[in-house]
Scaffold this active site. Sequence first.
Site, PDB file in Angstrom:
ATOM      1  N   LYS A   1      79.612 -17.274  20.966  1.00 32.62           N
ATOM      2  CA  LYS A   1      80.020 -15.910  21.300  1.00 32.62           C
ATOM      3  C   LYS A   1      79.322 -15.479  22.590  1.00 32.62           C
ATOM      4  O   LYS A   1      78.310 -16.078  22.977  1.00 32.62           O
ATOM      5  CB  LYS A   1      79.636 -14.954  20.164  1.00 32.62           C
ATOM      6  CG  LYS A   1      80.430 -15.123  18.892  1.00 32.62           C
ATOM      7  CD  LYS A   1      79.967 -14.117  17.845  1.00 32.62           C
ATOM      8  CE  LYS A   1      80.681 -14.311  16.515  1.00 32.62           C
ATOM      9  NZ  LYS A   1      82.123 -14.042  16.549  1.00 32.62           N
TER      10      LYS A   1
ATOM     11  N   LYS B   1      81.435 -13.472   1.723  1.00 27.12           N
ATOM     12  CA  LYS B   1      81.022 -14.290   2.866  1.00 27.12           C
ATOM     13  C   LYS B   1      79.562 -13.977   3.213  1.00 27.12           C
ATOM     14  O   LYS B   1      79.202 -12.833   3.475  1.00 27.12           O
ATOM     15  CB  LYS B   1      81.926 -13.981   4.072  1.00 27.12           C
ATOM     16  CG  LYS B   1      81.451 -14.603   5.391  1.00 27.12           C
ATOM     17  CD  LYS B   1      82.414 -14.331   6.551  1.00 27.12           C
ATOM     18  CE  LYS B   1      81.834 -14.789   7.888  1.00 27.12           C
ATOM     19  NZ  LYS B   1      82.727 -14.492   9.039  1.00 27.12           N
TER      20      LYS B   1
ATOM     21  N   ASP C   1      75.910 -15.124  12.736  1.00 29.20           N
ATOM     22  CA  ASP C   1      77.052 -15.830  13.315  1.00 29.20           C
ATOM     23  C   ASP C   1      76.977 -15.788  14.844  1.00 29.20           C
ATOM     24  O   ASP C   1      77.332 -14.799  15.466  1.00 29.20           O
ATOM     25  CB  ASP C   1      78.366 -15.194  12.835  1.00 29.20           C
ATOM     26  CG  ASP C   1      79.592 -15.928  13.375  1.00 29.20           C
ATOM     27  OD1 ASP C   1      79.427 -17.035  13.930  1.00 29.20           O
ATOM     28  OD2 ASP C   1      80.713 -15.398  13.222  1.00 29.20           O
TER      29      ASP C   1
ATOM     30  N   ARG D   1      85.978 -18.534   7.040  1.00 35.07           N
ATOM     31  CA  ARG D   1      87.045 -19.063   6.174  1.00 35.07           C
ATOM     32  C   ARG D   1      86.675 -20.442   5.628  1.00 35.07           C
ATOM     33  O   ARG D   1      87.149 -20.840   4.574  1.00 35.07           O
ATOM     34  CB  ARG D   1      88.368 -19.088   6.949  1.00 35.07           C
ATOM     35  CG  ARG D   1      88.372 -20.001   8.125  1.00 35.07           C
ATOM     36  CD  ARG D   1      89.498 -19.688   9.105  1.00 35.07           C
ATOM     37  NE  ARG D   1      89.230 -18.472   9.886  1.00 35.07           N
ATOM     38  CZ  ARG D   1      90.093 -17.936  10.749  1.00 35.07           C
ATOM     39  NH1 ARG D   1      91.270 -18.478  10.930  1.00 35.07           N
ATOM     40  NH2 ARG D   1      89.766 -16.847  11.417  1.00 35.07           N
TER      41      ARG D   1
HETATM   42  N1  BES Z   1      82.301 -12.929  11.912  1.00 31.86           N
HETATM   43  C1  BES Z   1      83.384 -13.088  12.813  1.00 31.86           C
HETATM   44  C2  BES Z   1      84.372 -11.930  12.743  1.00 31.86           C
HETATM   45  C3  BES Z   1      83.887 -10.652  13.318  1.00 31.86           C
HETATM   46  C4  BES Z   1      83.958 -10.426  14.672  1.00 31.86           C
HETATM   47  C5  BES Z   1      83.387  -9.686  12.498  1.00 31.86           C
HETATM   48  C6  BES Z   1      83.524  -9.233  15.187  1.00 31.86           C
HETATM   49  C7  BES Z   1      82.962  -8.505  13.011  1.00 31.86           C
HETATM   50  C8  BES Z   1      83.029  -8.274  14.361  1.00 31.86           C
HETATM   51  C9  BES Z   1      84.134 -14.371  12.497  1.00 31.86           C
HETATM   52  O1  BES Z   1      83.365 -15.413  12.039  1.00 31.86           O
HETATM   53  C10 BES Z   1      84.752 -14.817  13.771  1.00 31.86           C
HETATM   54  O2  BES Z   1      84.032 -15.124  14.671  1.00 31.86           O
HETATM   55  N2  BES Z   1      86.063 -14.851  13.817  1.00 31.86           N
HETATM   56  C11 BES Z   1      86.758 -15.257  14.976  1.00 31.86           C
HETATM   57  C12 BES Z   1      87.921 -16.116  14.555  1.00 31.86           C
HETATM   58  C13 BES Z   1      88.641 -16.767  15.676  1.00 31.86           C
HETATM   59  C14 BES Z   1      87.745 -17.793  16.340  1.00 31.86           C
HETATM   60  C15 BES Z   1      89.885 -17.425  15.146  1.00 31.86           C
HETATM   61  C16 BES Z   1      87.254 -14.006  15.690  1.00 31.86           C
HETATM   62  O3  BES Z   1      87.699 -13.081  15.011  1.00 31.86           O
HETATM   63  O4  BES Z   1      87.149 -13.951  16.901  1.00 31.86           O
HETATM   64 ZN    ZN Z   2      81.656 -14.905  11.071  1.00 31.88          ZN
HETATM   65 MN    MN Z   3      82.499 -16.505  13.619  1.00 30.82          MN
END
Ligand code: BES
Ligand code: ZN
Ligand code: MN
Length: 513
Positions: A280, A268, A273, A354
Amino acid sequence: MEIHAVVGSLATQRAAAIGLGLFADGGVVSGEAAELDARSGGLIRGVLERGDFSGKEGEELVLYLPPAARAGRAILIGLGKAEGFTLEKVREASARLAAAAARLKVPQLALSIPGRQRLIAGIGEAAQAAVEGMLLGTYGFRELKTKAEENGAAHLTARLLWQDGDTLPTFERGLEAGRKIAAAVCFARDLVARPSNLLTPTTLAECARQVAAAHGLRCTVLEKPQLQELGFGALLGVARGSAEPPTLSILEYRGGEPEAAPIVVIGKGITFDSGGISLKTAENMERMKYDMAGAAATLAILKAVASLGLRLNIVGLLPATENLPGATAYKPGDILRSLSGKTIEVVNTDAEGRLILADALAYAQRFSPAAMIDLATLTGACRIAVGPLAIAMMGNHRALRERCEAAAALSGERVWHLPLWDEYFELIKSDVADVKNSGGAPAGTITAGLFLRQFVGEVPWLHLDIASTAWVDEARPYVPKGPSGAGVRLVAQLLRTWAAHPAAAVQALRAGV
Ligand code: BES
Ligand code: ZN
Ligand code: MN
């Protein structure tokens, strides 16, 4: 840091510092410690008897040696209990010794493999572990510091001693493997540490080209027009909010038989992000430059595999984009048509990893892979589920998972298997498209895995969620705070074992056990 293998005894080394690991078992001074003790007039026995040093794990003491000893100082490191001493403890103790030497700014350090007398492991593995510990433990991201004294690493030459000339070649091979693997891990750490204004999808692709040129790999970069033409609807959907165009870097290493099916490694590569429209919160958002740690690991794994000359065919895929909000950004409710043809309802633009992996996994099918391995900082839930000590491992193939568990034991990078139960698939069913991109909070790491599984077809596949391990908040002996290079040692080890026993690997995969 330079590391040389030398046959010799610790007590007679001329060096600014010698490193000595001591167990916590009853203050017995034996072996090379006894020899050094004799040369230095009972200095070591003295500190043990007075209780100034007990050998408990992580304890550190610097002793200035009398002229009768040839070395200037001894750095003592506590190894803890001798019982069940492991390769992982070798990594940790070596890291502590090297870090202490760097802190003291000594030019040379001589050491033996700490605790080797109680270690049950091959010579090569032990040497590799010691070297990994030293190189990974003294790592720092310094390229953006402009003060000369902060910009470079300490100039330290380490002499790794081995007592037996006959087995020196095995020892040296292990040392060399350790050097290559540690260099790959540090390379991944550097990429992850670089912020998103310097590391964009385009500059990441440039790094891929450089790695390819340095190691004789084939490299193709698909740019936005080609991605459009081929139908990478999910990757392009995520990229819509950003002024930086997305890329897909493809690296091909051919070390195996020409007709042998390759293993495809996919990482990935979200270079930043923000969450997109599902933005966020501000706290720690700067961290999200590390959302390309999977891509960095993939590139580093190819570097390791090529420098080790493994007899395998490996393809690396690095889908890369930023995830930003903006007037052109994709929005919750949008439905994307992925490369596989499946439609995806975007219920949360922050579940973007994903999406780009879905297209990469679908693209990977073109290589008719023997197996696919993806690495991704995919879910925050992974940090809750397994915490900072383990990579969450999922997959559709037991033999492959078991290989990964074996590699974890050898490499010291722990994995924990999470199940892809079909019942949870209900959580990501969509009313309007084939699937939706988030199932909400419950089993968040697993539903992300289930989402990916739809794009892997029948290929044996391993999914490594490195969200909890790729960035370290609390330093460990050979993992400083910040980017860890998670997944590089694990997958490199898996591939080394695969290359060493290809027939067994293929058979296990066919049997589908
Ligand atoms: N890159 C993040 C996951 C992440 C979060 C990695 C914190 C490291 C630290 C990913 O893209 C994400 O934001 N995932 C979301 C998914 C949710 C919206 C279903 C998450 O985990 O909050
Ligand atoms: Zn992410
Ligand atoms: Mn994300």
